[in-house]
Scaffold this motif. Structure first.
Motif, PDB file in Angstrom:
ATOM      1  N   MET A   1     104.503 -19.653  79.614  1.00 43.66           N
ATOM      2  CA  MET A   1     105.143 -19.550  80.878  1.00 43.66           C
ATOM      3  C   MET A   1     106.203 -20.374  81.347  1.00 43.66           C
ATOM      4  SD  MET A   1     104.046 -16.119  81.314  1.00 43.66           S
ATOM      5  CE  MET A   1     104.186 -15.658  82.870  1.00 43.66           C
ATOM      6  N   CYS A   2     107.229 -19.893  82.043  1.00 39.84           N
ATOM      7  CA  CYS A   2     108.127 -20.843  82.454  1.00 39.84           C
ATOM      8  C   CYS A   2     108.312 -20.712  84.139  1.00 39.84           C
ATOM      9  CB  CYS A   2     109.505 -20.761  81.967  1.00 39.84           C
ATOM     10  SG  CYS A   2     109.360 -21.331  80.175  1.00 39.84           S
ATOM     11  N   ASN A  21     107.284 -15.350  84.395  1.00 36.39           N
ATOM     12  CA  ASN A  21     108.220 -14.996  83.449  1.00 36.39           C
ATOM     13  C   ASN A  21     107.822 -15.717  82.386  1.00 36.39           C
ATOM     14  OD1 ASN A  21     109.638 -12.774  84.709  1.00 36.39           O
ATOM     15  ND2 ASN A  21     111.376 -13.996  85.365  1.00 36.39           N
ATOM     16  N   ARG A  22     107.945 -15.215  81.250  1.00 35.73           N
ATOM     17  CA  ARG A  22     108.045 -16.246  80.056  1.00 35.73           C
ATOM     18  C   ARG A  22     109.166 -16.345  79.205  1.00 35.73           C
ATOM     19  NH1 ARG A  22     106.696 -14.617  73.744  1.00 35.73           N
ATOM     20  NH2 ARG A  22     106.409 -16.663  73.120  1.00 35.73           N
ATOM     21  N   GLU A  24     111.654 -17.864  76.261  1.00 36.17           N
ATOM     22  CA  GLU A  24     111.203 -18.471  74.932  1.00 36.17           C
ATOM     23  C   GLU A  24     112.357 -18.073  74.253  1.00 36.17           C
ATOM     24  OE1 GLU A  24     110.326 -20.293  72.435  1.00 36.17           O
ATOM     25  OE2 GLU A  24     108.141 -20.230  73.225  1.00 36.17           O
ATOM     26  N   ASP A  46     101.230 -15.320  70.646  1.00 39.67           N
ATOM     27  CA  ASP A  46     102.282 -16.089  69.837  1.00 39.67           C
ATOM     28  C   ASP A  46     102.099 -15.961  68.497  1.00 39.67           C
ATOM     29  OD1 ASP A  46     104.157 -17.820  68.830  1.00 39.67           O
ATOM     30  OD2 ASP A  46     103.124 -19.613  69.631  1.00 39.67           O
ATOM     31  N   TRP A  53     100.403 -17.414  76.333  1.00 37.45           N
ATOM     32  CA  TRP A  53     100.861 -17.975  77.372  1.00 37.45           C
ATOM     33  C   TRP A  53     100.175 -17.801  78.348  1.00 37.45           C
ATOM     34  CZ3 TRP A  53     103.162 -14.999  73.753  1.00 37.45           C
ATOM     35  CH2 TRP A  53     103.462 -13.436  74.219  1.00 37.45           C
ATOM     36  N   THR A  66     102.184 -23.636  80.876  1.00 38.83           N
ATOM     37  CA  THR A  66     103.594 -23.696  80.804  1.00 38.83           C
ATOM     38  C   THR A  66     103.984 -25.028  80.035  1.00 38.83           C
ATOM     39  OG1 THR A  66     104.198 -25.090  82.778  1.00 38.83           O
ATOM     40  CG2 THR A  66     103.905 -22.702  83.202  1.00 38.83           C
ATOM     41  N   THR A 216     114.435 -14.799  78.960  1.00 45.30           N
ATOM     42  CA  THR A 216     113.185 -14.379  79.420  1.00 45.30           C
ATOM     43  C   THR A 216     112.524 -13.206  78.495  1.00 45.30           C
ATOM     44  OG1 THR A 216     113.707 -14.772  81.789  1.00 45.30           O
ATOM     45  CG2 THR A 216     111.863 -12.966  81.545  1.00 45.30           C
ATOM     46  N   GLU A 234     102.893  -5.761  81.738  1.00 47.61           N
ATOM     47  CA  GLU A 234     104.089  -6.737  80.968  1.00 47.61           C
ATOM     48  C   GLU A 234     105.234  -5.869  80.631  1.00 47.61           C
ATOM     49  OE1 GLU A 234     103.304  -9.392  77.319  1.00 47.61           O
ATOM     50  OE2 GLU A 234     103.832  -7.558  76.771  1.00 47.61           O
TER      51      GLU A 234
END
Length: 253
Positions: A1-2, A21-22, A24, A46, A53, A66, A216, A234
């Protein structure tokens, strides 16, 4: 995640209410939210490193990880995603897991980790040194810096989560997804300096990042009640923010 904002032990219905939010690279393969066949985990996966995540269990545990944004820090060590699977599939509660992880934390790539069980929440990080702290009841935020660092998008998502609770909501998550979809950049004077340059700081300062090769990939909401029942929703996105689908998982304790 970020980007993560969460309310811990303050909502009248949800013991944990988390939105994130992820971000990548779009080329990195991943599987959608589902219950895993080989481990008691519900989450995305992943497919490059095998971890996640963000994940939950039907016992009411949750774990989110994160990275730490610092281009001067080499990304060496064990994959961060395995931190989440180790906690979710393990037997230790959040305090016990935190104590054990501290001894090995420096062997992983730069990370921030949030762990939750029925009664405890913990933050564990390994930059600049390994450290762990219990999470107090309240609304908190996390991005690619230290716990509760007030980056503009982190602070704004926390404020919008608090406003959602103040409005007395408990099941209409549309306003939270709307907050996660916010593409407005922060003003230059509020931007952090993480060593990636001004243009990239601007681009990364919005909650939702739209890009052809990076951006995102998923917006996720986790809601776990005091009885252990809960749900995960999700929403997934592809290159240039193209919507690719939505999944939801509910369980009853």
């Amino acid at each position: 995640m970020c980007l993560i904002a969460f309310a811990w032990q303050v909502h009248p219905r949800w013991r944990l209410l988390l939105a994130g939010n992820r971000d990548e690279f779009h080329a990195r393969p991943s599987a959608a939210l589902a219950r895993w066949n080989d481990l008691p985990i519900i989450g995305g996966r992943d497919l490059e490193a095998g971890g996640t995540w963000l994940g939950v269990t039907e016992a009411g545990r949750c774990c989110v990880v994160t990275n730490v944004r610092d281009p001067r820090d080499p990304q060496h060590g064990v994959s961060r995603g395995l931190l989440a699977t180790d906690y979710l599939a393990g037997a230790d509660d959040a305090p016990g897991h935190a104590r054990k992880l501290l001894a090995a934390a420096t062997g992983y790539r730069p990370f921030n980790l949030l762990t939750f069980d029925a009664g405890h929440g913990f933050y564990i990080g390994n930059r600049p040194t390994a450290r762990a702290q219990p999470i107090a009841a309240g609304v908190h935020g996390l991005s690619n810096a230290d716990f509760n660092t007030p980056w503009p998008k982190t602070r704004l998502l926390m404020e919008r989560l608090q406003a959602w609770m103040d409005a007395g909501r408990d099941a209409d998550f549309a306003p939270i997804f709307h907050a996660l979809a916010d593409e407005r950049p922060a003003p230059d004077e509020a931007l952090p300096d993480t060593g990636v340059g001004l243009e990239r700081e601007r681009w990364l300062s919005s909650a939702f990042i739209r890009g052809e090769t990076y951006g995102t990939r998923a917006s996720t909401i986790v809601a776990i009640g005091y009885d252990g029942s809960g749900l995960v929703i999700e929403r997934r996105f592809g290159p240039s923010g193209h919507f690719e689908g939505e999944s939801e998982w509910r369980w009853i304790a």
